[in-house]
Design a protein around this motif. Sequence first.
Motif, short mmCIF file in Angstrom:
data_model
loop_
_atom_site.label_atom_id
_atom_site.label_comp_id
_atom_site.label_asym_id
_atom_site.label_seq_id
_atom_site.Cartn_x
_atom_site.Cartn_y
_atom_site.Cartn_z
N GLY A 99 35.74 -3.12 -17.12
CA GLY A 99 35.02 -4.38 -17.23
C GLY A 99 34.03 -4.57 -16.09
N ILE A 100 34.44 -4.21 -14.88
CA ILE A 100 33.54 -4.32 -13.73
C ILE A 100 32.32 -3.42 -13.92
N LEU A 101 32.56 -2.18 -14.34
CA LEU A 101 31.45 -1.25 -14.57
C LEU A 101 30.54 -1.77 -15.68
N GLY A 102 31.15 -2.22 -16.79
CA GLY A 102 30.35 -2.73 -17.90
C GLY A 102 29.55 -3.95 -17.53
N ALA A 103 30.17 -4.87 -16.77
CA ALA A 103 29.46 -6.08 -16.34
C ALA A 103 28.28 -5.73 -15.45
N TRP A 104 28.48 -4.78 -14.53
CA TRP A 104 27.39 -4.34 -13.65
C TRP A 104 26.25 -3.74 -14.46
N LEU A 105 26.57 -3.00 -15.50
CA LEU A 105 25.54 -2.41 -16.36
C LEU A 105 24.79 -3.48 -17.15
N VAL A 106 25.50 -4.53 -17.57
CA VAL A 106 24.83 -5.65 -18.27
C VAL A 106 23.80 -6.28 -17.34
N TYR A 107 24.23 -6.60 -16.13
CA TYR A 107 23.30 -7.14 -15.14
C TYR A 107 22.10 -6.21 -14.98
N GLY A 108 22.39 -4.93 -14.73
CA GLY A 108 21.33 -3.97 -14.44
C GLY A 108 20.35 -3.80 -15.57
N GLY A 109 20.86 -3.66 -16.79
CA GLY A 109 19.99 -3.49 -17.94
C GLY A 109 19.06 -4.67 -18.14
N LEU A 110 19.60 -5.87 -18.01
CA LEU A 110 18.78 -7.07 -18.17
C LEU A 110 17.72 -7.16 -17.08
N TRP A 111 18.11 -6.88 -15.84
CA TRP A 111 17.15 -7.01 -14.72
C TRP A 111 16.07 -5.95 -14.79
N ILE A 112 16.43 -4.73 -15.18
CA ILE A 112 15.43 -3.68 -15.33
C ILE A 112 14.43 -4.05 -16.42
N ALA A 113 14.94 -4.57 -17.54
CA ALA A 113 14.06 -4.96 -18.65
C ALA A 113 13.09 -6.05 -18.23
N VAL A 114 13.60 -7.07 -17.55
CA VAL A 114 12.73 -8.18 -17.13
C VAL A 114 11.72 -7.70 -16.09
N ALA A 115 12.17 -6.87 -15.14
CA ALA A 115 11.25 -6.34 -14.13
C ALA A 115 10.15 -5.51 -14.78
N SER A 116 10.50 -4.81 -15.86
CA SER A 116 9.53 -3.93 -16.53
C SER A 116 8.41 -4.70 -17.21
N LEU A 117 8.63 -5.97 -17.49
CA LEU A 117 7.60 -6.76 -18.16
C LEU A 117 6.32 -6.86 -17.33
N THR A 118 6.44 -6.67 -16.02
CA THR A 118 5.25 -6.75 -15.16
C THR A 118 4.26 -5.62 -15.44
N PHE A 119 4.72 -4.54 -16.06
CA PHE A 119 3.79 -3.48 -16.45
C PHE A 119 2.79 -3.99 -17.50
N TRP A 120 3.23 -4.92 -18.32
CA TRP A 120 2.35 -5.48 -19.36
C TRP A 120 1.58 -6.70 -18.84
N THR A 121 2.27 -7.56 -18.07
CA THR A 121 1.64 -8.80 -17.63
C THR A 121 0.74 -8.61 -16.41
#
Length: 267
Positions: free
Chosen positions: A156-178
Amino acid sequence: MGAEVRRQVSLVLAYVSMLAKARLSYRADFFVQVGSDLLLQAVDIAFLAVVFTRVKSLAGWSFAEALFIYGFFLIPFALFNASFAALSDVGARYVVGGELDRVLTRPLNALVQVQLELLRPQALNGVVLGVIVMAIASSGLGLTWTAADVTLVLAGILGAWLVYGGLWIAVASLTFWTQERGSGLFPVFYNTINFSRYPLSVYPAAVRFMLTFVLPYGFIAFYPAAGVLREEFTRVGWFTLPVGLVVMAVGVAVWQRGLARYEGAGS
């Protein structure tokens, strides 16, 4: 393949070594950050205790159960703050600021390099506090730990950390478009994390749905922790790691798509 993996690992270790030296050269800042984080977490625990002085249970959850969930929350949240939270600087520092040009000239995955440069090891104090809080709550509940319980918590700890990471990477990646210094979604995503500190049962059905199927913050604390506390949540708790892997895969895919359209600072 073996030689390439060893080379990549050696490069990662070199980055970590340089980061440790840089952080230790500013010891006062390091310990001030640790102290402020611990103070904020202590305030949250005190708030939870005050709530339970007025009610015997919260949507059917006792104080010890709510404390256990909060203690679990602290562990992946600390890992997130240490490894992913600073990705909010990607737009200003790397995309608009041009530092990504430097990163792309080096023989290491660009995302890994950015990740390593933005590490904040001082945030890891929350891991220790989370373990202590869970131990206190577990003692109060009289829990008998089994190998399955321990495995569920670790997965659960590993999965939760991956949820955080995936969401933050996706949001950070939006700056490539904006091509903006920061995404306005970061405050929304960060503030929404607060909902996951407490049992989801206290929220309306619409909020529970959103935190499970839309923005899966229910998996960063409640479902895996509740899976240890109550048998009816155990099966859902085991989904935490698969959900985390999916969210991380999506985040990395969005990063790769964004990086492919990057043409340099000022483009």
